[in-house]
Design a protein around this motif. Structure first.
Motif: not given
Length: 126
Positions: A1-21
């Motif tokens: 797994m490379n850094k792009k996947v990790i960064i993509s997961l963190l960005v997706a997590l941030s977007v989902a968190f902000l939407y839900s919050y």
């Protein structure tokens, strides 16, 4: 797994968190009458923060597979229970509000369980 996947997961997590919050349904803000008004929203936001921290921990500790699996499964379990509890009386609210973060939790669990034990974080190839 490379850094792009990790960064993509963190960005997706941030977007989902902000939407839900910030897009919590008005029903949860007014539930409980005058004395307990907004307590449901506060509880949901608390568990949203807990689940987000658990997901970040699971993403950060990808190289240590057991803590990552434990944190991601715990987060998925907590958010699933909350989804079932709050969707029982209004399935539309449950679907529109809880599903984005729930799907992201499921995606993180799938990625962690399908991941090889050794990570190649320095690999920048596609």
């Amino acid at each position: 797994m490379n850094k792009k996947v990790i960064i993509s997961l963190l960005v997706a997590l941030s977007v989902a968190f902000l939407y839900s919050y910030f897009n919590i349904p008005n029903k949860f803000e007014t539930e409980g009458g005058s004395c307990y008004q907004g307590i449901t929203a506060s509880i949901i936001r608390f568990f949203l923060k807990v689940c987000s921290v658990l997901n970040v921990i699971s993403i950060i500790f990808l190289s240590k597979i057991k803590p990552a699996k434990f944190a991601s499964i715990l987060s998925l379990t907590i958010w699933s229970i909350g989804t079932l509890i709050h969707s029982s009386d209004n399935i539309l609210i449950g679907f529109t509000y809880f599903t984005p973060f729930l799907l992201l939790n499921i995606l993180i669990v799938i990625i962690i369980f399908k991941m090889p034990y050794k990570l190649d974080l320095d690999n920048t190839s596609k």
